[in-house]
Design an enzyme around this catalytic site. Structure first.
Site, PDB file in Angstrom:
ATOM      1  CG  ASP A  13      -1.742  -1.267   1.319  1.00 28.38           C
ATOM      2  OD1 ASP A  13      -2.265  -1.712   0.299  1.00 28.38           O
ATOM      3  OD2 ASP A  13      -1.802  -1.844   2.422  1.00 28.38           O
ATOM      4  N   GLY A  15       1.760   2.901  -2.586  1.00 25.81           N
ATOM      5  CA  GLY A  15       1.396   3.795  -3.689  1.00 25.81           C
ATOM      6  C   GLY A  15       2.122   3.396  -4.967  1.00 25.81           C
ATOM      7  CE  LYS A  16       3.419  -2.529  -4.401  1.00 25.19           C
ATOM      8  NZ  LYS A  16       2.972  -2.315  -3.014  1.00 25.19           N
ATOM      9  N   GLY A  40      -4.099  -4.427  -4.025  1.00 23.12           N
ATOM     10  CA  GLY A  40      -5.051  -3.357  -4.350  1.00 23.12           C
ATOM     11  C   GLY A  40      -4.253  -2.114  -4.674  1.00 23.12           C
ATOM     12  CG  HIS A  41      -1.458  -1.880  -7.159  1.00 24.26           C
ATOM     13  ND1 HIS A  41      -0.675  -2.525  -8.068  1.00 24.26           N
ATOM     14  CD2 HIS A  41      -1.034  -2.317  -5.947  1.00 24.26           C
ATOM     15  CE1 HIS A  41       0.194  -3.311  -7.438  1.00 24.26           C
ATOM     16  NE2 HIS A  41      -0.022  -3.205  -6.152  1.00 24.26           N
ATOM     17  CD  GLN A 200       0.661  -9.109  -2.384  1.00 22.69           C
ATOM     18  OE1 GLN A 200       1.376  -9.776  -3.095  1.00 22.69           O
ATOM     19  NE2 GLN A 200      -0.588  -8.858  -2.717  1.00 22.69           N
ATOM     20  CB  THR A 277      -9.729  -6.091   3.112  1.00 23.48           C
ATOM     21  OG1 THR A 277      -8.719  -5.214   3.616  1.00 23.48           O
ATOM     22  CG2 THR A 277      -9.075  -7.295   2.479  1.00 23.48           C
ATOM     23  N   GLY A 278     -10.997  -2.954   2.710  1.00 26.98           N
ATOM     24  CA  GLY A 278     -11.666  -1.883   3.447  1.00 26.98           C
ATOM     25  C   GLY A 278     -11.274  -1.833   4.918  1.00 26.98           C
ATOM     26  CG  ASP A 309       0.305  14.980   0.543  1.00 30.99           C
ATOM     27  OD1 ASP A 309       0.983  14.071   0.020  1.00 30.99           O
ATOM     28  OD2 ASP A 309      -0.927  14.897   0.714  1.00 30.99           O
TER      29      ASP A 309
HETATM   30  P1  IMP Z   1      -2.792 -12.966   1.992  1.00 33.66           P
HETATM   31  O1  IMP Z   1      -1.838 -12.424   0.976  1.00 33.66           O
HETATM   32  O2  IMP Z   1      -4.237 -12.699   1.660  1.00 33.66           O
HETATM   33  O3  IMP Z   1      -2.530 -14.403   2.318  1.00 33.66           O
HETATM   34  O4  IMP Z   1      -2.546 -12.163   3.374  1.00 33.66           O
HETATM   35  C1  IMP Z   1      -1.331 -12.278   4.096  1.00 33.66           C
HETATM   36  C2  IMP Z   1      -0.915 -10.936   4.686  1.00 33.66           C
HETATM   37  O5  IMP Z   1      -0.517 -10.056   3.636  1.00 33.66           O
HETATM   38  C3  IMP Z   1      -2.016 -10.209   5.454  1.00 33.66           C
HETATM   39  O6  IMP Z   1      -1.439  -9.494   6.521  1.00 33.66           O
HETATM   40  C4  IMP Z   1      -2.556  -9.223   4.422  1.00 33.66           C
HETATM   41  O7  IMP Z   1      -3.188  -8.124   5.031  1.00 33.66           O
HETATM   42  C5  IMP Z   1      -1.277  -8.849   3.710  1.00 33.66           C
HETATM   43  N1  IMP Z   1      -1.493  -8.384   2.340  1.00 33.66           N
HETATM   44  C6  IMP Z   1      -1.768  -9.126   1.255  1.00 33.66           C
HETATM   45  N2  IMP Z   1      -1.865  -8.357   0.173  1.00 33.66           N
HETATM   46  C7  IMP Z   1      -1.626  -7.098   0.560  1.00 33.66           C
HETATM   47  C8  IMP Z   1      -1.547  -5.841  -0.132  1.00 33.66           C
HETATM   48  O8  IMP Z   1      -1.701  -5.729  -1.340  1.00 33.66           O
HETATM   49  N3  IMP Z   1      -1.281  -4.762   0.655  1.00 33.66           N
HETATM   50  C9  IMP Z   1      -1.045  -4.848   1.980  1.00 33.66           C
HETATM   51  N4  IMP Z   1      -1.102  -5.995   2.646  1.00 33.66           N
HETATM   52  C10 IMP Z   1      -1.381  -7.110   1.950  1.00 33.66           C
END
Ligand code: IMP
Length: 430
Positions: A13, A15-16, A40-41, A200, A277-278, A309
């Site tokens: 997260d 900001g890629k 989630g980008h 990630q 996931t919100g 900022d």
């Molecule tokens: P999984 O990838 O759904 O198995 O989750 C494993 C861990 O990675 C959890 O802590 C998630 O919240 C975290 N995670 C998975 N994808 C992302 C992402 O795109 N951004 C931030 N955390 C992530």
């Protein structure tokens, strides 16, 4: 063929997506190499906000090949939903490697069941079946995207209990994504310039992250090579992306987490809520020990610092410069396996207390912010190339070579860094 890589240096997260979108039109192809719809980008274009999950971030640009590489897990339902949601804004060409494992419903069920069983010891996964799908691959019992082209043969490979259910699911999947299937390596060999988009981030890497509170893919550059089919000789630049502070979703150690007012304020001003996931994100301060870990693991050649900022109104801004053992007081400068035994040692900076939102010139940034950025950059030995001052494409400072360094630093350190990382050539090629 030349490839540049964008990789997260924290827990995701960072900001890629914005950086990928910003530079994607310099490349013929954007490749996702790990993860699935757990990512989630967020991207903001012409005042419109988009979120992509499985799709590479280049899909909003015309004429770009967007490849989902072999290191990704593919949930065809999620892909179709995403394409439909983008509607006419979906402009690129999509290709999916035949070597990607498919996320079957049984894997999603398993993810949900296991997280429930773990109770308060859960990982906090995205519940998208990511871990069980990668486990299925490693256990040599997965179905891959290429199997959709000959379902009967694939079913014959295993001895299965609920063969009819799986057959039905694979047939549905074929309908959904059959048209995008390709041989990933042939596809990338056709391209002159490629941007690899890491999903990630370093601290969620299955090996070098905060295990077991990690994702199930290898998120660092070596994993992205496997996941894309590129080799190390193809790689030119590695852009490491970090926020000016730090966040994490899910459970696990987070040494610079601020559980007080400052953390709440970062969450509020930075709108720190998970794109996929919100969930509200845990918030805290930038961690130089973690960033150095990321520099080593990824061979980072330049930095993108995002959301500076958000800290505009903070009178004090903290930077973690060491980890201190809670029992012995010993200080260390690396990420240990058992982080729980340590606390953060901070250096405090006076805040800049000035609006920098939307700023596009490094020169015009307040001195205190420059001091802060220069300290981060100098400490980890990597130049800053991008500073993001807002979610829009335009709210970005693209630093000229050495621009963000103070005079003394420019003389003594920048040359050494440029030489070491071949940054001078990077800038020229750009
Ligand atoms: P999984 O990838 O759904 O198995 O989750 C494993 C861990 O990675 C959890 O802590 C998630 O919240 C975290 N995670 C998975 N994808 C992302 C992402 O795109 N951004 C931030 N955390 C992530």
């Amino acid at each position: 063929m030349k490839a540049d890589v964008i990789v997260g240096m924290q827990w995701g997260d960072e900001g890629k997506g914005k950086i990928v979108d910003l530079i994607a039109d310099n490349y013929k192809a954007v490749v996702r190499a790990n993860g699935g719809n757990n990512a989630g980008h967020s991207i903001s274009v012409n005042g419109k906000n988009f979120a992509v999950h499985s799709l590479p971030s280049g899909v909003l640009q015309e004429g770009i090949i967007n490849l989902i590489g072999a290191g990704c897990v593919v949930n065809p339902k999620a892909i179709v939903q995403e394409i439909n949601k983008l509607g006419e804004d979906f402009k690129g060409t999509l290709k999916i490697s035949d070597r990607c494992p498919l996320v079957l419903s049984k894997y999603i069920e398993e993810d949900i069941r296991k997280e429930k069983e773990k109770g308060d010891k859960s990982i906090g996964t995205t519940l998208r079946g990511i871990g069980p799908t990668y486990a299925g691959l490693k256990n040599r019992e997965a179905f891959l995207v290429g199997d959709l082209l000959n379902i009967e043969r694939a079913l014959d490979r295993y001895s299965l209990e609920n063969i009819d259910l799986i057959k039905k699911e694979l047939e549905e999947y074929k309908e959904m994504i059959g048209q995008y299937i390709c041989d990933g390596i042939s596809e990338i060999k056709k391209q002159e310039t490629i941007l690899i988009e890491g999903a990630q981030a370093t601290m969620l890497d299955n090996v070098y992250g905060t295990y077991p509170f990690v994702t199930s893919s290898n998120t660092i550059v070596s994993g992205l090579l496997t996941g894309s089919g590129l080799n190390h000789k193809n790689i030119r630049n590695v852009i490491g992306v970090t926020k000016a502070y730090c966040t994490r979703v899910g459970n696990g150690p987070f040494i610079t987490e601020d559980l007080g007012e400052a953390g709440d304020l970062i969450r509020k001003i930075g709108k720190e809520v998970g794109v996929s996931t919100g969930r509200p994100r845990r918030c805290g301060w930038i961690d130089l020990i973690q960033l150095k870990h990321a520099v080593q693991l990824n061979g980072i050649t330049s930095l993108a610092v995002m959301k500076s900022d958000v800290l505009d109104t903070f009178p004090i801004v903290k930077v973690c410069v060491a980890y201190r053992n809670i029992k012995t007081g010993e200080e260390i400068d690396y990420v240990p396996y058992v982080i729980e035994d340590y606390e953060a040692v901070y250096k405090e900076f006076d805040g800049w207390m000035e609006k920098t939102y939307g700023e596009t010139s490094y020169e015009k940034l307040p001195r205190n912010l420059k001091d802060y950025l220069e300290f981060v950059s100098e400490s980890i030995g990597v130049q800053i190339k991008y500073i993001s001052t807002g979610p829009e494409r335009e709210s970005t400072i693209v630093c000229e070579e050495n621009e963000f360094f103070g005079v003394e630093f420019r003389m003594e350190t920048a040359e050494r860094i440029c030489e070491y990382y071949d940054i001078a050539n990077f800038m020229k090629e750009d």
